[in-house]
Motif scaffolding. Sequence first.
Motif, PDB file in Angstrom:
ATOM      1  N   ASP A 139      64.521  62.822  28.157  1.00 22.45           N
ATOM      2  CA  ASP A 139      63.659  61.872  28.861  1.00 22.45           C
ATOM      3  C   ASP A 139      62.475  62.565  29.529  1.00 22.45           C
ATOM      4  OD1 ASP A 139      62.735  59.449  29.705  1.00 22.45           O
ATOM      5  OD2 ASP A 139      64.067  59.298  31.442  1.00 22.45           O
ATOM      6  N   ILE A 140      61.797  63.444  28.784  1.00 21.69           N
ATOM      7  CA  ILE A 140      60.597  64.097  29.307  1.00 21.69           C
ATOM      8  C   ILE A 140      59.369  63.780  28.450  1.00 21.69           C
ATOM      9  CG2 ILE A 140      61.793  65.958  30.506  1.00 21.69           C
ATOM     10  CD1 ILE A 140      61.308  67.752  28.122  1.00 21.69           C
ATOM     11  N   LEU A 141      59.464  62.745  27.624  1.00 24.43           N
ATOM     12  CA  LEU A 141      58.275  62.269  26.929  1.00 24.43           C
ATOM     13  C   LEU A 141      57.376  61.549  27.941  1.00 24.43           C
ATOM     14  CD1 LEU A 141      59.765  60.802  23.613  1.00 24.43           C
ATOM     15  CD2 LEU A 141      58.402  62.889  23.855  1.00 24.43           C
ATOM     16  N   PRO A 142      56.047  61.627  27.775  1.00 23.00           N
ATOM     17  CA  PRO A 142      55.142  60.991  28.750  1.00 23.00           C
ATOM     18  C   PRO A 142      55.031  59.482  28.571  1.00 23.00           C
ATOM     19  CG  PRO A 142      53.869  62.060  27.029  1.00 23.00           C
ATOM     20  CD  PRO A 142      55.310  62.424  26.770  1.00 23.00           C
ATOM     21  N   THR A 143      56.153  58.789  28.694  1.00 19.87           N
ATOM     22  CA  THR A 143      56.110  57.326  28.696  1.00 19.87           C
ATOM     23  C   THR A 143      55.485  56.862  30.012  1.00 19.87           C
ATOM     24  OG1 THR A 143      58.317  57.219  29.676  1.00 19.87           O
ATOM     25  CG2 THR A 143      58.178  57.189  27.265  1.00 19.87           C
ATOM     26  N   THR A 144      55.089  55.594  30.072  1.00 16.45           N
ATOM     27  CA  THR A 144      54.451  55.109  31.298  1.00 16.45           C
ATOM     28  C   THR A 144      55.410  55.181  32.488  1.00 16.45           C
ATOM     29  OG1 THR A 144      55.055  52.820  30.748  1.00 16.45           O
ATOM     30  CG2 THR A 144      52.888  53.606  30.041  1.00 16.45           C
ATOM     31  N   THR A 145      56.690  54.937  32.249  1.00 16.30           N
ATOM     32  CA  THR A 145      57.667  55.027  33.336  1.00 16.30           C
ATOM     33  C   THR A 145      57.723  56.444  33.911  1.00 16.30           C
ATOM     34  OG1 THR A 145      59.018  53.249  32.419  1.00 16.30           O
ATOM     35  CG2 THR A 145      60.099  54.752  33.944  1.00 16.30           C
ATOM     36  N   ASN A 146      57.758  57.448  33.031  1.00 14.30           N
ATOM     37  CA  ASN A 146      57.801  58.829  33.497  1.00 14.30           C
ATOM     38  C   ASN A 146      56.495  59.251  34.144  1.00 14.30           C
ATOM     39  OD1 ASN A 146      60.436  59.264  32.718  1.00 14.30           O
ATOM     40  ND2 ASN A 146      59.906  60.101  30.722  1.00 14.30           N
ATOM     41  N   LEU A 147      55.361  58.753  33.630  1.00 17.43           N
ATOM     42  CA  LEU A 147      54.075  59.087  34.237  1.00 17.43           C
ATOM     43  C   LEU A 147      53.970  58.524  35.645  1.00 17.43           C
ATOM     44  CD1 LEU A 147      51.685  58.555  31.191  1.00 17.43           C
ATOM     45  CD2 LEU A 147      52.369  60.728  32.206  1.00 17.43           C
ATOM     46  N   ILE A 148      54.472  57.314  35.840  1.00 21.73           N
ATOM     47  CA  ILE A 148      54.440  56.704  37.177  1.00 21.73           C
ATOM     48  C   ILE A 148      55.330  57.492  38.138  1.00 21.73           C
ATOM     49  CG2 ILE A 148      55.120  54.655  38.497  1.00 21.73           C
ATOM     50  CD1 ILE A 148      54.170  52.982  36.115  1.00 21.73           C
ATOM     51  N   ILE A 149      56.471  57.975  37.652  1.00 22.71           N
ATOM     52  CA  ILE A 149      57.336  58.815  38.486  1.00 22.71           C
ATOM     53  C   ILE A 149      56.584  60.067  38.930  1.00 22.71           C
ATOM     54  CG2 ILE A 149      59.416  60.262  38.457  1.00 22.71           C
ATOM     55  CD1 ILE A 149      60.713  58.181  36.639  1.00 22.71           C
ATOM     56  N   LYS A 150      55.721  60.580  38.039  1.00 23.78           N
ATOM     57  CA  LYS A 150      54.903  61.752  38.361  1.00 23.78           C
ATOM     58  C   LYS A 150      53.655  61.382  39.154  1.00 23.78           C
ATOM     59  CE  LYS A 150      57.387  64.792  36.032  1.00 23.78           C
ATOM     60  NZ  LYS A 150      58.055  65.942  36.677  1.00 23.78           N
ATOM     61  N   ARG A 151      53.565  60.105  39.588  1.00 18.85           N
ATOM     62  CA  ARG A 151      52.453  59.606  40.396  1.00 18.85           C
ATOM     63  C   ARG A 151      51.130  59.579  39.630  1.00 18.85           C
ATOM     64  NH1 ARG A 151      53.679  62.327  46.373  1.00 18.85           N
ATOM     65  NH2 ARG A 151      55.803  61.511  46.564  1.00 18.85           N
ATOM     66  N   VAL A 152      51.215  59.322  38.323  1.00 18.39           N
ATOM     67  CA  VAL A 152      50.025  59.098  37.510  1.00 18.39           C
ATOM     68  C   VAL A 152      49.760  57.599  37.482  1.00 18.39           C
ATOM     69  CG1 VAL A 152      48.973  59.374  35.239  1.00 18.39           C
ATOM     70  CG2 VAL A 152      50.545  61.123  36.108  1.00 18.39           C
ATOM     71  N   GLU A 153      48.544  57.206  37.798  1.00 19.63           N
ATOM     72  CA  GLU A 153      48.209  55.789  37.850  1.00 19.63           C
ATOM     73  C   GLU A 153      47.912  55.265  36.444  1.00 19.63           C
ATOM     74  OE1 GLU A 153      45.064  55.083  40.587  1.00 19.63           O
ATOM     75  OE2 GLU A 153      46.167  55.866  42.323  1.00 19.63           O
ATOM     76  N   VAL A 154      48.878  54.574  35.867  1.00 17.03           N
ATOM     77  CA  VAL A 154      48.741  53.996  34.531  1.00 17.03           C
ATOM     78  C   VAL A 154      49.335  52.600  34.537  1.00 17.03           C
ATOM     79  CG1 VAL A 154      48.808  56.202  33.301  1.00 17.03           C
ATOM     80  CG2 VAL A 154      50.942  54.994  33.786  1.00 17.03           C
ATOM     81  N   ASP A 155      48.935  51.807  33.569  1.00 21.71           N
ATOM     82  CA  ASP A 155      49.528  50.485  33.371  1.00 21.71           C
ATOM     83  C   ASP A 155      50.923  50.689  32.783  1.00 21.71           C
ATOM     84  OD1 ASP A 155      50.290  47.945  32.701  1.00 21.71           O
ATOM     85  OD2 ASP A 155      48.523  47.478  31.495  1.00 21.71           O
TER      86      ASP A 155
END
Length: 235
Positions: A42-58
Amino acid sequence: MPIEILWGFMSIHRGDFDKWSSMWKMRVPPKWKTFLWRAICDILPTTTNLIIKRVEVDPTCQMCGLAHEDVMHALVTCEYSRLVWNVSQLPITNIGTNSFPSWLTSALTTLTEEQSGLMVAVLYQLWRSRISAIWDGALPHPTGAWRRAAASISSFRQANQRPSHPMPVAAPVNDNHARPRCYIDAGFHQATGKATFGIVLLSPDGSFFAVRNGKLPICFSPLMAEALACMEALS
């Protein structure tokens, strides 16, 4: 008690996936195995994982626009992914779970070796289709995605067919302790997450034997880039 392996904010439970040996022995391109490993962890850059990393994405999936995107959704349950799996006719549509590692465990238990290779090809093509939807605004037709997956695994198998006759045996090296030397290096760009690798193999006498270099999947740290470079060398 489950054993946890920590990697940044990621934790992996041994019980989630128990077919590591079968996965690494699959006759598929090494980069597909690396991709599969990232999906399981579970380390693919899905939107859920990006949001966990505090990346602002839809958070909405760009392939179907109906749900938030995690690994299981992107590769299995998304409406677009379901269409591709239906075209493939692989017997995996009745696997009921919300966990990708559990889904993959059941699939590898059910499918033959040849079907498992096709399954990995489809998974990798689905991720490429997802990238195309995000960066190019274009989503391949499900039939086209399946054909690309089938063609890629077919090409790989043809290029890596085992020889029908015994290979000549090399003359033994006089020095019983002589071994080839392998040098590995990786490059990592912090701002973009892009990574590259270089591998040089020298014969026991120090002369040049082989070289390989290329790009690695998106990484999150120099340590991850070094680990993936080592995996490329071992493969």
